[in-house]
Design a protein around this motif. Structure first.
Motif, PDB file in Angstrom:
ATOM      1  N   LEU A 110    -121.521  15.537 -34.819  1.00  0.00           N
ATOM      2  CA  LEU A 110    -122.249  16.302 -33.800  1.00  0.00           C
ATOM      3  C   LEU A 110    -121.909  15.832 -32.385  1.00  0.00           C
ATOM      4  O   LEU A 110    -121.772  16.647 -31.470  1.00  0.00           O
ATOM      5  CB  LEU A 110    -123.752  16.229 -34.059  1.00  0.00           C
ATOM      6  N   LYS A 111    -121.765  14.533 -32.219  1.00  0.00           N
ATOM      7  CA  LYS A 111    -121.369  14.001 -30.908  1.00  0.00           C
ATOM      8  C   LYS A 111    -119.990  14.529 -30.509  1.00  0.00           C
ATOM      9  O   LYS A 111    -119.775  14.951 -29.370  1.00  0.00           O
ATOM     10  CB  LYS A 111    -121.369  12.473 -30.945  1.00  0.00           C
ATOM     11  N   ALA A 112    -119.054  14.524 -31.468  1.00  0.00           N
ATOM     12  CA  ALA A 112    -117.706  15.034 -31.194  1.00  0.00           C
ATOM     13  C   ALA A 112    -117.746  16.517 -30.830  1.00  0.00           C
ATOM     14  O   ALA A 112    -117.103  16.944 -29.865  1.00  0.00           O
ATOM     15  CB  ALA A 112    -116.796  14.802 -32.399  1.00  0.00           C
ATOM     16  N   LEU A 113    -118.507  17.320 -31.594  1.00  0.00           N
ATOM     17  CA  LEU A 113    -118.590  18.759 -31.317  1.00  0.00           C
ATOM     18  C   LEU A 113    -119.084  19.037 -29.902  1.00  0.00           C
ATOM     19  O   LEU A 113    -118.613  19.970 -29.251  1.00  0.00           O
ATOM     20  CB  LEU A 113    -119.517  19.445 -32.322  1.00  0.00           C
ATOM     21  N   ASN A 114    -119.994  18.228 -29.433  1.00  0.00           N
ATOM     22  CA  ASN A 114    -120.537  18.428 -28.083  1.00  0.00           C
ATOM     23  C   ASN A 114    -119.543  18.062 -26.988  1.00  0.00           C
ATOM     24  O   ASN A 114    -119.719  18.476 -25.840  1.00  0.00           O
ATOM     25  CB  ASN A 114    -121.824  17.621 -27.899  1.00  0.00           C
ATOM     26  N   LYS A 115    -118.506  17.309 -27.317  1.00  0.00           N
ATOM     27  CA  LYS A 115    -117.534  16.876 -26.315  1.00  0.00           C
ATOM     28  C   LYS A 115    -116.244  17.713 -26.308  1.00  0.00           C
ATOM     29  O   LYS A 115    -115.483  17.666 -25.360  1.00  0.00           O
ATOM     30  CB  LYS A 115    -117.160  15.409 -26.565  1.00  0.00           C
ATOM     31  N   ILE A 116    -115.986  18.446 -27.368  1.00  0.00           N
ATOM     32  CA  ILE A 116    -114.704  19.141 -27.530  1.00  0.00           C
ATOM     33  C   ILE A 116    -114.478  20.187 -26.438  1.00  0.00           C
ATOM     34  O   ILE A 116    -115.346  21.013 -26.167  1.00  0.00           O
ATOM     35  CB  ILE A 116    -114.620  19.799 -28.920  1.00  0.00           C
ATOM     36  N   ILE A 128    -106.162  18.557 -33.808  1.00  0.00           N
ATOM     37  CA  ILE A 128    -106.702  17.527 -32.922  1.00  0.00           C
ATOM     38  C   ILE A 128    -107.586  18.190 -31.868  1.00  0.00           C
ATOM     39  O   ILE A 128    -107.200  19.171 -31.251  1.00  0.00           O
ATOM     40  CB  ILE A 128    -105.560  16.773 -32.191  1.00  0.00           C
ATOM     41  N   PHE A 129    -108.765  17.615 -31.678  1.00  0.00           N
ATOM     42  CA  PHE A 129    -109.675  18.071 -30.631  1.00  0.00           C
ATOM     43  C   PHE A 129    -109.865  16.948 -29.625  1.00  0.00           C
ATOM     44  O   PHE A 129    -110.066  15.793 -30.003  1.00  0.00           O
ATOM     45  CB  PHE A 129    -111.040  18.444 -31.216  1.00  0.00           C
ATOM     46  N   LYS A 130    -109.832  17.323 -28.341  1.00  0.00           N
ATOM     47  CA  LYS A 130    -109.993  16.344 -27.264  1.00  0.00           C
ATOM     48  C   LYS A 130    -111.145  16.725 -26.348  1.00  0.00           C
ATOM     49  O   LYS A 130    -111.521  17.895 -26.268  1.00  0.00           O
ATOM     50  CB  LYS A 130    -108.715  16.258 -26.428  1.00  0.00           C
ATOM     51  N   ASP A 131    -111.643  15.718 -25.623  1.00  0.00           N
ATOM     52  CA  ASP A 131    -112.670  15.982 -24.621  1.00  0.00           C
ATOM     53  C   ASP A 131    -112.003  16.253 -23.279  1.00  0.00           C
ATOM     54  O   ASP A 131    -110.772  16.290 -23.172  1.00  0.00           O
ATOM     55  CB  ASP A 131    -113.679  14.824 -24.551  1.00  0.00           C
ATOM     56  N   LYS A 132    -112.793  16.424 -22.243  1.00  0.00           N
ATOM     57  CA  LYS A 132    -112.225  16.772 -20.935  1.00  0.00           C
ATOM     58  C   LYS A 132    -111.382  15.657 -20.341  1.00  0.00           C
ATOM     59  O   LYS A 132    -110.545  15.896 -19.489  1.00  0.00           O
ATOM     60  CB  LYS A 132    -113.319  17.207 -19.964  1.00  0.00           C
ATOM     61  N   GLU A 133    -111.578  14.411 -20.789  1.00  0.00           N
ATOM     62  CA  GLU A 133    -110.765  13.289 -20.304  1.00  0.00           C
ATOM     63  C   GLU A 133    -109.528  13.048 -21.167  1.00  0.00           C
ATOM     64  O   GLU A 133    -108.858  12.039 -21.038  1.00  0.00           O
ATOM     65  CB  GLU A 133    -111.597  11.995 -20.258  1.00  0.00           C
ATOM     66  N   LEU A 138    -112.011  14.327 -32.391  1.00  0.00           N
ATOM     67  CA  LEU A 138    -112.103  14.780 -33.777  1.00  0.00           C
ATOM     68  C   LEU A 138    -110.721  15.159 -34.283  1.00  0.00           C
ATOM     69  O   LEU A 138    -109.929  15.746 -33.542  1.00  0.00           O
ATOM     70  CB  LEU A 138    -113.044  15.986 -33.881  1.00  0.00           C
ATOM     71  N   LYS A 139    -110.449  14.807 -35.548  1.00  0.00           N
ATOM     72  CA  LYS A 139    -109.207  15.200 -36.223  1.00  0.00           C
ATOM     73  C   LYS A 139    -109.588  15.858 -37.540  1.00  0.00           C
ATOM     74  O   LYS A 139    -110.493  15.399 -38.234  1.00  0.00           O
ATOM     75  CB  LYS A 139    -108.329  13.991 -36.534  1.00  0.00           C
ATOM     76  N   ALA A 140    -108.863  16.915 -37.888  1.00  0.00           N
ATOM     77  CA  ALA A 140    -109.118  17.615 -39.148  1.00  0.00           C
ATOM     78  C   ALA A 140    -107.793  18.036 -39.785  1.00  0.00           C
ATOM     79  O   ALA A 140    -106.822  18.295 -39.083  1.00  0.00           O
ATOM     80  CB  ALA A 140    -110.002  18.834 -38.894  1.00  0.00           C
ATOM     81  N   ARG A 141    -107.812  18.068 -41.113  1.00  0.00           N
ATOM     82  CA  ARG A 141    -106.621  18.487 -41.860  1.00  0.00           C
ATOM     83  C   ARG A 141    -106.996  19.602 -42.819  1.00  0.00           C
ATOM     84  O   ARG A 141    -108.055  19.567 -43.437  1.00  0.00           O
ATOM     85  CB  ARG A 141    -106.034  17.320 -42.651  1.00  0.00           C
ATOM     86  N   LYS A 142    -106.103  20.533 -42.964  1.00  0.00           N
ATOM     87  CA  LYS A 142    -106.320  21.640 -43.889  1.00  0.00           C
ATOM     88  C   LYS A 142    -105.794  21.225 -45.252  1.00  0.00           C
ATOM     89  O   LYS A 142    -104.682  20.705 -45.369  1.00  0.00           O
ATOM     90  CB  LYS A 142    -105.587  22.882 -43.399  1.00  0.00           C
TER      91      LYS A 142
END
Length: 145
Positions: A110-116, A128-133, A138-142
């Protein structure tokens, strides 16, 4: 005599190179996010090692600009307000309200989702998901199969 042999050599070399071309698809656009992904890292923590018998997931339904998943204890769902050119912004986010003995993964996801704010695909297909900095949050694989 040497020129036709030289030309034949390069023609054969070219055919060999073309036949060895990788058939794997390069992921690069938002539509490649469609479907369900296993979360492998959130906020620099290895997620599979924190969950014993379940998988944290995130899935995307781009036709209705929504996401869904499982954050380690509760189901998550919400809207995608923007997804274009490597940028993604989640809108309203909700979850079921179960209380679990170990809420660590839930809190990390949840913390990661709020920063993406940004996304891209690595060469191996990892999302790969990154924040504004530009920190990876968060990393995810299919899963294939």
């Amino acid at each position: 005599m040497i020129k036709p042999l030289f030309t034949s050599f390069f023609a054969i070399l070219l055919l060999l190179l073309l036949s060895c071309k990788s058939s794997s698809k390069t992921l690069s656009s938002p539509k490649d996010m469609e479907g369900e992904w296993t979360i492998v890292e959130a906020m620099e923590e290895d997620i599979p090692s924190l969950l014993e018998d379940k998988k944290a997931t995130i899935g995307f339904r781009l036709e209705d600009s929504s996401f869904y998943g499982y954050a380690g204890c509760n189901r998550i769902f919400g809207s995608i307000d923007k997804i274009k050119d490597g940028e993604i912004l989640f809108g309203t986010t909700g979850s079921t309200k179960r209380m679990c003995p170990n809420m660590n993964v839930e809190l990390l996801v949840l913390k990661a989702l709020n920063k993406i704010e940004k996304f891209y695909f690595e060469a191996d297909g990892t999302l790969i998901f990154k924040d504004k900095e530009d920190n990876i949050v968060l990393k995810a694989r299919k899963e294939i199969g």
